[in-house]
Design an enzyme around this catalytic site. Structure first.
Site: not given
Ligand code: GAR
Length: 243
Positions: A127, A129, A156
């Site tokens: 994942n 984060h 991370s």
């Molecule tokens: C990212 O910033 C990722 O780190 C976060 O969602 C976003 C997705 O962006 N994930 C979380 O918060 C999970 N806990 P994306 O759809 O443009 O890749």
């Protein structure tokens, strides 16, 4: 030893193993910019494997279009059509298994996973984060970091365990928080760093360099420190041509 045994052993010595392409399934809920970063690496033959399917719980997720544009199987599995978290995760497992993945990549998949789902893919699910874990687990990480007045924020990549945002960290990238930083500007900087480190972590896993062992995450057989490998703000900024 029979003749047949002898023959097959000999053959095994001289016949190269078929090089099997490592298979990746990516789970998304939204824009899929991290998915895009992985697709871009794949396009340049730098991912170390192949994204064989993208699955979204949100039918409108833009990431589905990114997958289709790249010729990747894009699957919609709306969570709203299932009566329980367990029923949804059961259906998700079925869809995932059809694609026989070596690795599950959560790329903005905004769902809490059931223990049975996590156990099924234990050691082969990553994942990303938007914080320097263990700081700011959960949601609204950028706003919370700004409210606390931290000097350093980041992102991370970690193995997924049953503890939400709590699995062993593989790699982090730092952002120095500027004096005039806004939530939007911080989010953009963190996002850019996510796109740097996620493809690297995925490649390490697919190459067999990154593993989750009993004692935690290892890289080339060596235990990783609690916060994983770190990309400094300076290194990331240089890589990204930031001001
Ligand atoms: C990212 O910033 C990722 O780190 C976060 O969602 C976003 C997705 O962006 N994930 C979380 O918060 C999970 N806990 P994306 O759809 O443009 O890749």
């Amino acid at each position: 030893m029979t003749d047949t045994d002898y023959q097959s052993d000999t053959l095994r010595d001289i016949t190269p193993e078929p090089s099997e392409v490592r298979r990746v399934v990516v789970l998304i809920s939204g824009s899929g910019s991290n998915l895009q970063a992985l697709i871009d690496e794949q396009t340049h033959d730098r991912l170390g494997g192949e994204i064989v399917a993208v699955i979204s719980n949100e039918p409108e997720a833009y990431g589905l279009q990114r997958a289709r544009d790249a010729g990747i199987d894009a699957v919609v599995l709306p969570h709203r059509e299932y009566e329980s978290r367990d029923a949804y995760d059961g259906a998700l497992i079925k869809v995932i298994e059809r694609h026989e993945p070596d690795l599950i990549v959560l790329a903005g998949f905004m769902r809490i996973l059931t223990p049975r789902f996590v156990q099924r893919y234990f050691g082969r699910m990553l994942n990303i984060h938007p914080s320097l874990l263990p700081a700011y687990q959960g949601l609204n990480t950028h706003a919370r970091a700004l409210a606390d007045g931290v000097a350093e924020h980041g992102c991370s990549v970690h193995f997924v365990t049953e503890e939400l945002d709590g699995g062993p960290v593989v790699v982090q990238a730092e952002v120095a928080v500027a004096a005039d930083e806004t939530e939007e500007s911080l989010k953009a900087k963190v996002h850019a760093r996510e796109h740097l480190i996620y493809p690297i972590a995925v490649k390490w896993f697919l190459e067999g360099r990154l593993k989750l062992e009993a004692e935690g995450a290892t890289f080339d057989g060596m235990p990783l420190p609690p916060h994983g490998l770190r990309m400094s703000h300076a290194d990331a900024a240089e890589e990204l041509d930031e001001e």
